[in-house]
Design an enzyme around this catalytic site. Structure first.
Site, PDB file in Angstrom:
ATOM      1  CG  HIS A 105     -12.201   1.419   1.493  1.00 16.29           C
ATOM      2  ND1 HIS A 105     -11.175   2.307   1.663  1.00 16.29           N
ATOM      3  CD2 HIS A 105     -12.007   0.450   2.407  1.00 16.29           C
ATOM      4  CE1 HIS A 105     -10.394   1.879   2.664  1.00 16.29           C
ATOM      5  NE2 HIS A 105     -10.887   0.747   3.122  1.00 16.29           N
ATOM      6  CB  CYS A 134      -2.535   3.631   8.845  1.00 14.79           C
ATOM      7  SG  CYS A 134      -3.688   2.693   7.855  1.00 14.79           S
ATOM      8  CG  ASN A 164      -0.284  -0.279   2.497  1.00 13.18           C
ATOM      9  OD1 ASN A 164       0.427  -1.263   2.637  1.00 13.18           O
ATOM     10  ND2 ASN A 164      -0.485   0.581   3.471  1.00 13.18           N
TER      11      ASN A 164
HETATM   12  N1  PLP Z   1      -4.289  -4.069   3.799  1.00  7.68           N
HETATM   13  C1  PLP Z   1      -3.845  -3.110   2.990  1.00  7.68           C
HETATM   14  C2  PLP Z   1      -2.697  -3.379   2.086  1.00  7.68           C
HETATM   15  C3  PLP Z   1      -4.456  -1.853   2.983  1.00  7.68           C
HETATM   16  O1  PLP Z   1      -4.011  -0.895   2.188  1.00  7.68           O
HETATM   17  C4  PLP Z   1      -5.552  -1.631   3.855  1.00  7.68           C
HETATM   18  C5  PLP Z   1      -6.187  -0.304   3.951  1.00  7.68           C
HETATM   19  O2  PLP Z   1      -5.576   0.718   3.797  1.00  7.68           O
HETATM   20  C6  PLP Z   1      -5.988  -2.685   4.672  1.00  7.68           C
HETATM   21  C7  PLP Z   1      -5.327  -3.890   4.621  1.00  7.68           C
HETATM   22  C8  PLP Z   1      -7.161  -2.527   5.593  1.00  7.68           C
HETATM   23  O3  PLP Z   1      -8.352  -2.455   4.828  1.00  7.68           O
HETATM   24  P1  PLP Z   1      -9.719  -1.987   5.511  1.00  7.68           P
HETATM   25  O4  PLP Z   1      -9.721  -0.503   5.467  1.00  7.68           O
HETATM   26  O5  PLP Z   1     -10.809  -2.582   4.656  1.00  7.68           O
HETATM   27  O6  PLP Z   1      -9.732  -2.526   6.873  1.00  7.68           O
END
Ligand code: PLP
Length: 372
Positions: A196, A315, A149
């Protein structure tokens, strides 16, 4: 405002909004009630489930809806640990995983799981020889994400799954950033998804489970989702997720070509002086994480309030902590602080991306003059 934060939420597709609308307004029945209206809602959820499953291109498995990918990841990890035979008490994961994986693994380590967090190479990729050396018959599960991410780096999922299976362990893949953008390679036993990130609504995710791989439930109650995940499902959210998945599958080539053009546009408009964080060959091109010597990225963000971009992961941003991913690929504090993430995709135009990158490049240059 120019939106360049596609790794955080993606804009909701108009087709998704349209599909969800009746389920928010007049179609309010509980999908688990036996009434005619309940059955209709249940049928809509089953259509959505098939749409998500079809878009994944993985067979021999099925999807259970969850409230988020975070929940899906918690469920997969805690649920498999709960069922594990006593001698399978090791989990292997990577230093660059999302907090949903890392924090859950740390929590499990606090309860006796032997946790190995592998480092990555400077390009963000896992060294497969290192994994080979770590794998043994005590490993229960290997958790590796497909597309990172923060830096967009793509891990070799099929190879990792094969190596994992060779020692009788299972593989969990966090495919949140890859699903709907890239094919998910065959191999993982458990896959976490989020709506999302694919132009769907927030607060709905899914856990895909290979046939025969059934983690213990995380949430107990009414026995929904074949007894595996209790709680009343939201037809609106599931239908929205299904519509987004269907659209992503139908448009995948078109979206990918568009992202490729946008990547070239961004690189050209930023101009020289920027270094790409993470592999340039093995990455999703809708994620451009770059740094420039001497730039204070937080100031750049404050100076350019009309552009939505990010300092690292959504985050970690704002926490003041340097990104654990940038640290894992060997960036020092100064380099991390001069890094920005631009995320673009389906609805980004070349014109707005050029405009934004020109502004970012100019603001970065202005900082150099201030320092000089
Ligand atoms: N894993 C990755 C790689 C993400 O980018 C995200 C969200 O930013 C998540 C998990 C968590 O997803 P959710 O917002 O549906 O809990």
């Amino acid at each position: 405002m120019i939106y360049l934060d596609y790794q955080a939420p993606t804009p909701v597709a108009p087709e998704v909004v349209k599909a969800m609308e009746p389920w928010i307004s007049e179609k309010f029945a509980n999908p688990h009630s036996p009434s005619k209206w309940g059955n209709e809602a249940e049928a809509a959820i089953e259509v959505a489930r098939r749409q998500v499953e079809r878009a994944m291109c993985l067979d021999r498995g099925s999807v259970a809806f969850t409230g988020s990918a975070t929940e899906a990841i918690n469920w997969a990890l805690k649920g498999m640990v709960e069922k594990a035979p006593p001698h399978r008490n090791r989990i292997i994961t990577l230093a660059t995983e999302h907090a949903a994986v890392l924090d859950t693994c740390e929590w499990l380590a606090g309860r006796g799981i032997d946790l190995t967090i592998l480092p990555v190479k400077a390009d963000g990729l896992l060294d497969l020889d290192l994994l080979e050396r770590e794998l043994d018959d005590r490993v229960l599960l290997v958790a590796v994400m497909q597309a990172n991410n923060e830096i967009g780096v793509l891990q070799p999922i099929a190879e990792i799954a094969e190596m994992t299976h060779n020692v009788g362990a299972l593989m969990l893949c966090d495919a949140v950033q890859a699903f709907g953008r890239l094919c998910i390679p065959d191999g993982p036993d458990l896959v976490a998804l989020s709506a999302h990130k694919i132009h769907g609504p927030k607060a709905v995710g899914a856990l895909w489970m290979r046939k025969g791989v059934n983690p213990e439930p995380l949430i107990h109650g009414g026995g929904q989702e074949r007894g595996m995940r209790s709680g009343t499902l939201s037809p609106a959210l599931c239908v929205g997720f299904g519509a987004a998945a269907k659209l992503a599958a139908e448009r995948s080539d078109r979206d990918y070509d568009h992202v490729l053009r946008l990547w070239k546009t961004a690189m050209h408009a930023l101009g020289p002086g920027w270094t790409i964080n993470g592999s340039t060959d093995h990455r999703y091109l809708g994620n451009l994480n770059v740094r420039r010597d001497g730039v204070d990225a937080a100031r750049l963000l404050a100076d350019l309030r009309n552009i939505a971009f990010s300092l690292g992961s959504a985050c970690a941003s704002g926490s003041g902590r340097p990104s654990h991913v940038l640290r894992a690929i060997g960036l020092d504090y100064r380099e991390s602080r001069s890094s920005i993430r631009l995320g673009f995709g389906r609805y980004t135009t070349q014109q707005e991306l050029t405009e934004a990158c020109n502004q970012i490049a100019a603001a970065a240059k202005a900082q150099e003059h201030l320092v000089a």
